[in-house]
Design a protein around this motif. Structure first.
Motif, mmCIF file in Angstrom:
data_model
loop_
_atom_site.group_PDB
_atom_site.id
_atom_site.type_symbol
_atom_site.label_atom_id
_atom_site.label_comp_id
_atom_site.label_asym_id
_atom_site.label_seq_id
_atom_site.Cartn_x
_atom_site.Cartn_y
_atom_site.Cartn_z
ATOM 1 N N LEU A 75 0.778 -1.233 0.000
ATOM 2 C CA LEU A 75 0.000 0.000 0.000
ATOM 3 C C LEU A 75 0.816 1.293 0.000
ATOM 4 O O LEU A 75 0.434 2.249 -0.690
ATOM 5 N N LEU A 79 -0.208 4.075 -2.659
ATOM 6 C CA LEU A 79 -0.828 5.327 -2.226
ATOM 7 C C LEU A 79 -0.081 6.537 -2.787
ATOM 8 O O LEU A 79 -0.694 7.516 -3.225
ATOM 9 N N SER A 100 -8.078 1.491 0.732
ATOM 10 C CA SER A 100 -6.817 1.021 1.324
ATOM 11 C C SER A 100 -7.028 0.488 2.741
ATOM 12 O O SER A 100 -6.394 -0.492 3.145
ATOM 13 N N TYR A 144 2.197 3.523 6.456
ATOM 14 C CA TYR A 144 0.966 3.968 5.777
ATOM 15 C C TYR A 144 0.817 5.486 5.893
ATOM 16 O O TYR A 144 0.592 6.183 4.895
ATOM 17 N N GLU A 226 -10.859 -0.093 -4.672
ATOM 18 C CA GLU A 226 -10.403 -1.303 -3.990
ATOM 19 C C GLU A 226 -9.896 -2.329 -5.006
ATOM 20 O O GLU A 226 -8.837 -2.938 -4.821
ATOM 21 N N LEU A 229 -6.564 -1.019 -6.473
ATOM 22 C CA LEU A 229 -5.451 -1.196 -5.547
ATOM 23 C C LEU A 229 -5.075 -2.663 -5.385
ATOM 24 O O LEU A 229 -3.895 -3.013 -5.327
ATOM 25 N N ASN A 233 -1.592 -3.801 -6.232
ATOM 26 C CA ASN A 233 -0.858 -4.206 -5.040
ATOM 27 C C ASN A 233 -0.541 -5.684 -4.988
ATOM 28 O O ASN A 233 0.368 -6.101 -4.276
#
Length: 425
Positions: A75, A79, A100, A144, A226, A229, A233
Motif C-alpha cells: 500500500l 498510495l 486502502s 501507511y 479497492e 489497488l 498491489n
C-alpha cells in the motif's frame, strides 16, 4: 574532467529545483535521527543480552519485515502513486483511502489465519506469534501514514513524524532496563520493539486537517478503487514478500545450520546498516512522487538517469566507511563480536550498490510494472536460496554475507538491461 563537471552541474540544477534540496534536508535529517535512535536501540539491546539470547532476538526480528510486508500489502507505494496526482490537483483521495483501509483489514485477517495455523503446526511460542502479528500491523500504519506525508509533500511534518517510533522504543527500553530487577530477555526487547510504536499513531491526525484528508466517498467509487489497488498491489505485495524473504533468508539458513551465537554475529553486523535503509527510504521519498508525476512525459528517462547518478555519488562518498568496521564494532561491543567485523566488510559493498540500483526499482513502480519487479525479486530469492544452501553450512556468518551479495547480482543485471532497452525505444 569537463564531462564530470557537466554531470555535477546538471545534478546541482536538478536538486535546486522545486525545493528538492530543502525537502531533502528536512527528510534526511529526520531519517538520520530515526536511524541513530534505532541503531542505539539495537546496540543497547545487544549489550543487554547474552550472545545466545541475542541470536534468538535477531532470528525472530528477521520475521518482522515479512509480517510487515503482508500487513502493508504494497500500500505505501501504491498510495504515493495514486494520491500524489490527486494532491497536485487538490482532489479528494477519500475513495482510495477507504479502499486502502479495507485492504489493511483483509491483511489483518490473513495474518491472523497464518498465526493460528503456525501455532498448531510448529513449536513456536504463541506469545511470540502474537507479538509479530500485532507488531506488524502497528508498524504498517507508521509506513501507511508516512506515504500520505510523501504524497502531499508535507516534508516538514514528515521530518517530525519519522523519528518518533524509534525515540519511543529507545525511551521505553531504557526505562525498563534501568528499573527492572531482573535481566532482560530477547522476549522483553522484542515486545518493546513491536508494540511501542502504537503510542505515536494518534499524532498523525495533528498534521492533517479535514479538508486535506477525507474519508467520505461514494461506495461504488470505494469498490472501484479497492479493485484497482488490489490488482496493482497484488504484484507489489508479491515483489515485497520475495524481496523481504531474500533479505532475511540468510538468517533463517544460519539458524538451521549453526548455533545462535553465529546468528548473532551476522545479525549484529546487519543491524549496523540501518542507516543505509534510512538513506534508501529518504531517496525513495524524494524521487518516487516526482517519477509518478512525470512517468508519461519525455522527462522521465532523464529523471531516472539523474537519480541513478545521484545514488552513485552518494555511494562513492560513503565508500571509505568500509575501513571503519573494526574500530566501530570494537567501540560498540568490545571483543564480544569480533567475528562480525569480516561480515560487516563483506556486506558493505552490497549496500553501496543498492543505492545505485534503487532508482530502477522505484521506476518500475512508477511505470506501473510491479509484476516485472515481482519476477526479479523471485529470481533473487531463488538464486539467494541456492547460494545460501551451498555456502552457509561451511562458511557460517561470512558465507551468509557473501550469499546476500551474490543473490542480488542477477536482478541488478536484468534491471540494467531492461532500462537500457527502454531508453532506446
Amino acid at each position: 574532467m569537463q564531462k564530470i563537471k557537466k554531470i555535477i552541474h546538471i545534478l546541482k540544477t536538478e536538486v535546486s529545483r522545486e525545493g528538492v534540496l530543502k525537502n531533502s534536508l528536512f527528510v534526511s535529517s529526520s531519517k538520520a535521527i530515526s536511524a541513530i535512535t534505532n541503531l542505539v536501540f539495537m546496540i543497547y539491546s545487544v549489550n543487554l543480552l547474552s550472545k545466545a539470547e541475542n541470536g534468538k532476538f535477531q532470528y525472530f526480528l528477521g520475521f518482522v519485515p515479512v509480517v510487515l510486508a503482508i500487513a502493508e500489502f504494497g500500500l505505501p507505494n501504491a498510495l504515493i502513486k495514486y494520491i500524489s496526482p490527486l494532491a497536485e490537483k487538490k482532489s479528494s483521495p477519500a475513495a482510495i483511502l477507504n479502499a486502502s483501509l479495507r485492504i489493511k483489514f483483509y491483511s489483518f485477517l490473513f495474518l491472523s489465519f497464518i498465526c493460528f495455523i503456525t501455532y498448531f503446526v510448529s513449536d513456536k511460542n504463541f506469545f511470540v506469534l502474537l507479538l509479530l502479528l500485532f507488531g506488524g500491523i502497528i508498524i504498517s500504519f507508521i509506513s501507511y501514514f508516512e506515504s500520505l506525508f510523501v504524497s502531499y509533500r508535507k516534508y516538514k511534518s514528515l521530518s517530525l513524524w519519522n523519528p518518533l517510533p524509534n525515540i519511543v522504543r529507545l525511551g521505553i527500553l531504557f526505562f525498563i532496563s534501568e528499573t527492572t530487577p531482573h535481566p532482560m530477555t530477547y522476549m522483553d526487547i522484542l515486545s518493546i520493539f513491536c508494540i511501542s510504536p502504537i503510542f505515536v499513531l494518534f499524532l498523525f491526525f495533528f498534521f492533517f486537517n479535514s479538508e486535506e484528508i477525507s474519508f467520505t466517498a461514494n461506495p461504488s467509487e470505494i469498490r472501484e478503487n479497492e479493485k484497482k489497488l488490489l490488482l496493482f498491489n497484488l504484484w507489489a505485495f508479491v515483489a515485497s514478500i520475495f524481496a523481504i524473504l531474500s533479505d532475511r533468508l540468510e538468517i533463517f539458513f544460519l539458524n538451521q545450520f549453526h548455533p545462535p551465537e553465529i546468528v548473532a554475529d551476522y545479525g549484529t553486523a546487519l543491524q549496523l546498516f540501518s542507516g543505509f535503509v534510512i538513506i534508501l527510504a529518504t531517496f525513495n521519498s524524494i524521487i518516487f512522487p516526482k517519477m509518478a508525476r512525470m512517468v508519461e512525459t519525455d522527462e522521465f528517462p532523464q529523471v531516472l538517469k539523474k537519480s541513478v547518478l545521484l545514488g552513485g555519488m552518494i555511494a562513492l562518498i560513503l565508500f571509505p566507511g568500509i575501513f571503519l568496521a573494526e574500530p566501530i564494532l570494537t567501540l560498540l561491543f568490545g571483543s564480544k563480536y569480533m567475528n562480525s567485523i569480516s561480515v560487516f566488510k563483506i556486506l558493505y559493498p552490497n549496500f553501496l550498490l543498492q543505492l545505485v540500483f534503487a532508482p530502477f526499482g522505484t521506476a518500475l513502480f512508477a511505470l506501473g510494472l510491479p509484476r516485472l519487479l515481482a519476477g526479479l525479486a523471485f529470481l533473487r530469492l531463488v538464486f539467494g536460496a541456492i547460494f545460501d544452501y551451498w555456502i552457509i553450512p561451511d562458511w557460517g556468518a561470512n558465507g551468509a554475507a557473501v550469499s546476500l551479495f551474490l543473490g542480488q547480482i542477477v536482478s541488478w543485471l536484468l534491471l540494467t538491461g531492461y532500462f537500457m532497452a527502454y531508453f532506446r525505444k
